[in-house]
Structures are given as structure tokens and as C-alpha cells.
Design an enzyme around this catalytic site. Structure first.
Site, PDB file in Angstrom:
ATOM      1  N   CYS A  45       0.811  -1.222   0.000  1.00  9.97           N
ATOM      2  CA  CYS A  45       0.000   0.000   0.000  1.00  9.97           C
ATOM      3  C   CYS A  45       0.847   1.275   0.000  1.00  9.97           C
ATOM      4  O   CYS A  45       0.322   2.373  -0.181  1.00  9.97           O
ATOM      5  CB  CYS A  45      -0.939  -0.010   1.192  1.00  9.97           C
TER       6      CYS A  45
ATOM      7  N   HIS B  21      -3.339   6.734   2.356  1.00  8.93           N
ATOM      8  CA  HIS B  21      -3.794   5.444   1.826  1.00  8.93           C
ATOM      9  C   HIS B  21      -5.167   5.133   2.442  1.00  8.93           C
ATOM     10  O   HIS B  21      -5.361   5.227   3.652  1.00  8.93           O
ATOM     11  CB  HIS B  21      -2.764   4.374   2.180  1.00  8.93           C
TER      12      HIS B  21
ATOM     13  N   ASN C 133     -10.267  -0.679   0.395  1.00  5.15           N
ATOM     14  CA  ASN C 133      -8.809  -0.541   0.346  1.00  5.15           C
ATOM     15  C   ASN C 133      -8.302  -1.150  -0.966  1.00  5.15           C
ATOM     16  O   ASN C 133      -8.328  -2.369  -1.130  1.00  5.15           O
ATOM     17  CB  ASN C 133      -8.222  -1.267   1.569  1.00  5.15           C
TER      18      ASN C 133
HETATM   19  O1  UT7 Z   1      -3.736  -1.609   3.586  1.00  6.74           O
HETATM   20  C1  UT7 Z   1      -3.014  -2.144   4.619  1.00  6.74           C
HETATM   21  C2  UT7 Z   1      -3.272  -1.475   5.861  1.00  6.74           C
HETATM   22  N1  UT7 Z   1      -4.345  -2.119   6.582  1.00  6.74           N
HETATM   23  C3  UT7 Z   1      -4.929  -1.492   7.561  1.00  6.74           C
HETATM   24  O2  UT7 Z   1      -4.607  -0.371   7.802  1.00  6.74           O
HETATM   25  C4  UT7 Z   1      -5.951  -2.222   8.391  1.00  6.74           C
HETATM   26  C5  UT7 Z   1      -5.876  -1.727   9.820  1.00  6.74           C
HETATM   27  N2  UT7 Z   1      -6.829  -2.365  10.708  1.00  6.74           N
HETATM   28  C6  UT7 Z   1      -8.147  -2.104  10.672  1.00  6.74           C
HETATM   29  O3  UT7 Z   1      -8.592  -1.335   9.858  1.00  6.74           O
HETATM   30  C7  UT7 Z   1      -9.024  -2.717  11.726  1.00  6.74           C
HETATM   31  O4  UT7 Z   1      -8.237  -3.367  12.698  1.00  6.74           O
HETATM   32  C8  UT7 Z   1     -10.059  -3.740  11.147  1.00  6.74           C
HETATM   33  C9  UT7 Z   1     -11.125  -3.003  10.345  1.00  6.74           C
HETATM   34  C10 UT7 Z   1      -9.355  -4.751  10.274  1.00  6.74           C
HETATM   35  C11 UT7 Z   1     -10.752  -4.471  12.301  1.00  6.74           C
HETATM   36  O5  UT7 Z   1     -11.394  -3.539  13.159  1.00  6.74           O
HETATM   37  P1  UT7 Z   1     -11.230  -3.668  14.735  1.00  6.74           P
HETATM   38  O6  UT7 Z   1     -12.018  -2.584  15.323  1.00  6.74           O
HETATM   39  O7  UT7 Z   1      -9.764  -3.708  15.032  1.00  6.74           O
HETATM   40  O8  UT7 Z   1     -11.952  -5.038  15.025  1.00  6.74           O
HETATM   41  P2  UT7 Z   1     -11.355  -6.328  15.742  1.00  6.74           P
HETATM   42  O9  UT7 Z   1     -10.416  -7.050  14.848  1.00  6.74           O
HETATM   43  O10 UT7 Z   1     -10.893  -5.980  17.124  1.00  6.74           O
HETATM   44  O11 UT7 Z   1     -12.646  -7.206  15.901  1.00  6.74           O
HETATM   45  C12 UT7 Z   1     -13.707  -6.824  16.833  1.00  6.74           C
HETATM   46  C13 UT7 Z   1     -14.791  -7.878  16.777  1.00  6.74           C
HETATM   47  C14 UT7 Z   1     -14.273  -9.300  16.931  1.00  6.74           C
HETATM   48  O12 UT7 Z   1     -15.244 -10.036  17.652  1.00  6.74           O
HETATM   49  P3  UT7 Z   1     -15.054 -10.315  19.240  1.00  6.74           P
HETATM   50  O13 UT7 Z   1     -13.758 -11.038  19.355  1.00  6.74           O
HETATM   51  O14 UT7 Z   1     -15.018  -8.945  19.864  1.00  6.74           O
HETATM   52  O15 UT7 Z   1     -16.258 -11.123  19.575  1.00  6.74           O
HETATM   53  C15 UT7 Z   1     -14.238  -9.822  15.512  1.00  6.74           C
HETATM   54  O16 UT7 Z   1     -14.377 -11.221  15.450  1.00  6.74           O
HETATM   55  O17 UT7 Z   1     -15.431  -7.819  15.490  1.00  6.74           O
HETATM   56  C16 UT7 Z   1     -15.432  -9.131  14.903  1.00  6.74           C
HETATM   57  N3  UT7 Z   1     -15.333  -8.963  13.457  1.00  6.74           N
HETATM   58  C17 UT7 Z   1     -16.397  -8.790  12.675  1.00  6.74           C
HETATM   59  N4  UT7 Z   1     -17.712  -8.746  12.946  1.00  6.74           N
HETATM   60  C18 UT7 Z   1     -18.553  -8.540  11.921  1.00  6.74           C
HETATM   61  C19 UT7 Z   1     -14.211  -8.907  12.702  1.00  6.74           C
HETATM   62  N5  UT7 Z   1     -14.548  -8.716  11.411  1.00  6.74           N
HETATM   63  C20 UT7 Z   1     -15.894  -8.627  11.375  1.00  6.74           C
HETATM   64  C21 UT7 Z   1     -16.831  -8.446  10.340  1.00  6.74           C
HETATM   65  N6  UT7 Z   1     -18.139  -8.394  10.651  1.00  6.74           N
HETATM   66  N7  UT7 Z   1     -16.454  -8.284   9.063  1.00  6.74           N
END
Ligand code: UT7
Length: 342
Positions: free
Chosen positions: A117, A264, A294
């Protein structure tokens, strides 16, 4: 001794292309345990465009490049160099030469840059070196990725984030210099946070059979994209403001002088946090993540092209651009946009 003169780099024109197939959050929610609410509040993404089976990354790059050539009033044969930034080539030997052929850019050298990216920003900085030293006059820079072909569409933690696209910019040798400052950073110790690994053959204790090994190896593939979202998020919001500040320090500019912040397009919350850390109001932050998700190396040039085409970016605007992602890499560049040739 022959005197050595540095030349200026001018962004002559831009172009972009995205596929027609649109997958919105509601559609994804019918096949995955997710919802429009979760995706839009956590990421800002509403829909993403994905490439058709009979389309390749070269097709997208070709459209974006032709738009940039057309706007810049250049012929493909005017190009001296093509830098193709992608992490999703349809041929591991590279995509740049195929684009060179499809454009008919017969005078251009062409090679790929793989830096996820951050790729477009890094390619722009590389192109700037060739222009500054006077080696080349017209350089086409492409940022294109088709991560829809590399994600696991049953993994809701990654597949909801990505879309496909291509963006292009032409950098031209001029007396004026639009590029005010830049920096590139890498932290390979954290590369496992975001990767698409080569799938090595599983080890067995049996006696090695060279023939079998070669046959097995030749049919190996890559793993799906894996990401530790939380760690990548923390990395982005800590490193990017610092990197942009470093660029500002090498000029006489302050954060308040930035007309547009172009990051990005990974997550709307990352854009907001970085802007907040730099004390840049959100009306100065370019964002189109809602429509494309993205698109990796393509996200910055697509947003740049849209902002310029819609009249948001004007003559003399200062644009702070930063890419970040797998590697881990991050790169920033400060540009003073000029639409009037000097
Ligand atoms: O281009 C490369 C650069 N990439 C990035 O910059 C990505 C950076 N990271 C992010 O944007 C975020 O970390 C994400 C969008 C990927 C994830 O968001 P988050 O707020 O960090 O969520 P999380 O991973 O902490 O997940 C929270 C909860 C989890 O459930 P529990 O464990 O709290 O029960 C996940 O299992 O959300 C759940 N979850 C979802 N639920 C519904 C994860 N993905 C999903 C989904 N739909 N798609």
C-alpha cells in the site's frame, strides 16, 4: 568537469480505473457473518469494486494510463519509463513490460515496484530521482492492485476491506519542482503482521525424491492474505503523523499549511486519527474509501485523480500524501500542485 544540474519534477496529469462489478456490504452480509453496520462503522467502507474473471490488472492499468496520457497531451511513445507498483501481478516476473506493450510505449523502459500500500508513493519518489538527475523526461507511474484475487472470501476479518483498481500519474521534467519533501521507511521485523506468504511444501520424513520435489514445487501456490488488523492499525496511526511531520520539518511549512491530506484509504478511522494527531480538520482530508474500500497501491492515485478531476485540488495547493502497509513500509511525500506550466 561537466556541471551537474538538478531538474524539477512536475505532475503533468493523472488517471484512474475501477472495475464495474460492485459488491456492497449488504451483499457480503448474505454470504458472511457480518453486517453493513459493522463494516461501515469500523471501516467507513460501503462497497468495493472487483475485477471480472476475464479482466486482468493490465486492463485496469491500461485504462488509467491512457486517461493520464490523454489529459497530459502525450503519446505512449513520449514515455521514457514506466514504474508499475503492484503486489498482485498476474505474472510474478512483472506487469510493467506487459503494460508497456499494451500501451505501445515502445521507447519506455519498464519495471515493477512491489511495496504493497506504500507502493505508489515509493514509485513516485523513485521516478522523482530519475527526473531530478535529468535521465528521463516523462515517467508513467502506476499504482494498481487486485487483492480480490488474493483474499479468502470466507474470512470476514479481511475480505470485507479490499477492492480492486488502478491509478496513474505522469511525472515530467520541468524547471519548476512540485515535490517539496519525501521519506520512505521500512520495519521488516513486523512483516508477519500483513502478508501473502508462499505456500511451502509440507515437510515429510521420507527420503527426498528430487523429481517429486520439483513437481510438487512447480504446483505450489500462495496462502491467502493474512493480517493482524489491530497491530497494523496501531502502526499506521503512530508512524504516519510522525512521517508527515518529518517531511514538513525539511520545508518551511507547518501542518496548517497543508491544503489536502491524502492518506492510503485503509480505514476511515485511520484517516480521522491521523488528521486529528496532525490537527488537520476533516474537511481537508480526501476520502473515497466508502466506494472502493482498500485498493492497496491504487488507493492514493485513484483519490488524487478524483480530487483533481472534480476541482477539489487547485493550483498551488499543498498536498501531504502518505502510504502505509505490508512490509511494514510507510512513505510520505509533500507536493505543491501546479496546474500552470512555468
Ligand atoms: O492496507 C493495509 C493497511 N491495513 C490497515 O490499515 C488495516 C488496519 N486495521 C483495521 O482497519 C481494523 O483493525 C479492522 C477493520 C481490520 C478491524 O477492526 P477492529 O475494530 O480492530 O476489530 P477487531 O479485529 O478488534 O474485531 C472486533 C470484533 C471481533 O469479535 P469479538 O472477538 O469482539 O467477539 C471480531 O471477530 O469484530 C469481529 N469482526 C467482525 N464482525 C462482523 C471482525 N470482522 C468482522 C466483520 N463483521 N467483518
Amino acid at each position: 568537469m561537466i556541471p551537474f544540474t538538478m531538474h524539477g519534477s512536475h505532475i503533468l496529469s493523472t488517471g484512474s480505473a475501477v472495475p464495474e462489478i460492485c459488491i456492497n456490504n449488504d451483499l457480503l452480509s448474505t454470504v458472511l457473518d457480518t453486517s453493513d453496520k459493522w463494516i461501515s462503522t469500523r471501516t467507513g467502507i460501503k462497497e468495493r469494486k472487483i475485477i471480472a474473471e476475464n479482466q486482468s490488472i493490465i486492463d485496469l492499468a491500461n485504462i488509467a494510463a491512457n486517461k493520464a496520457l490523454h489529459k497530459g497531451l502525450l503519446q505512449p511513445t513520449d514515455l521514457d519509463l514506466i514504474l508499475f507498483s503492484t503486489s498482485t501481478p498476474h505474472d510474478l516476473f512483472g506487469s510493467a513490460s506487459k503494460l508497456q506493450y499494451s500501451l505501445g510505449a515502445t521507447n519506455a523502459a519498464a519495471f515493477d515496484i512491489t511495496s504493497a500500500c506504500s507502493g505508489f508513493v515509493i514509485a513516485l519518489i523513485v521516478a522523482h530521482q530519475f527526473i531530478q538527475t535529468g535521465i528521463y523526461n516523462n515517467i508513467l507511474i502506476i499504482g494498481a492492485d487486485t487483492l480480490s484475487q488474493w483474499v479468502d472470501w470466507s474470512d470476514r476479518t479481511t475480505c470485507i476491506l479490499f477492492g480492486d483498481g488502478a491509478g496513474a500519474a505522469i511525472l515530467q521534467k520541468k524547471q519548476q519542482n512540485d515535490i517539496l519533501a519525501f521519506e520512505i521507511n521500512t520495519d521488516g521485523s513486523e512483516s508477519q503482521q500483513l502478508s501473502i506468504n508462499y505456500k511451502y511444501p509440507t515437510k515429510t520424513n521420507s527420503k527426498p525424491n528430487i523429481n517429486k520435489q520439483f513437481i510438487a514445487k512447480s504446483s505450489q501456490q500462495y496462502e491467502y492474505l493474512t493480517m493482524n488488523g489491530k497491530e497494523v492499525y496501531k502502526f499506521a496511526v503512530s508512524k504516519v503523523p510522525y512521517s508527515i511531520t518529518n517531511c514538513l520539518h525539511t520545508t518551511s511549512l507547518k501542518a496548517k499549511d497543508i491544503t489536502w491530506l491524502l492518506l492510503h484509504q485503509a480505514n476511515q478511522r485511520i484517516l480521522e486519527t491521523v488528521a486529528n494527531k496532525l490537527q488537520i480538520p476533516m474537511d481537508k482530508v480526501l476520502s473515497n474509501i466508502e466506494f472502493y474500500g482498500n485498493t492497496s497501491a491504487a488507493s492514493i492515485p485513484i483519490a488524487l485523480d478524483e480530487a483533481f478531476s472534480t476541482g477539489h485540488i487547485c493550483n498551488q495547493d499543498v498536498i501531504a500524501i502518505a502510504g502505509f502497509g505490508a512490509g511494514l513500509t510507510w512513505a510520505s511525500i509533500l507536493i505543491q500542485w501546479s496546474t500552470i506550466e512555468q
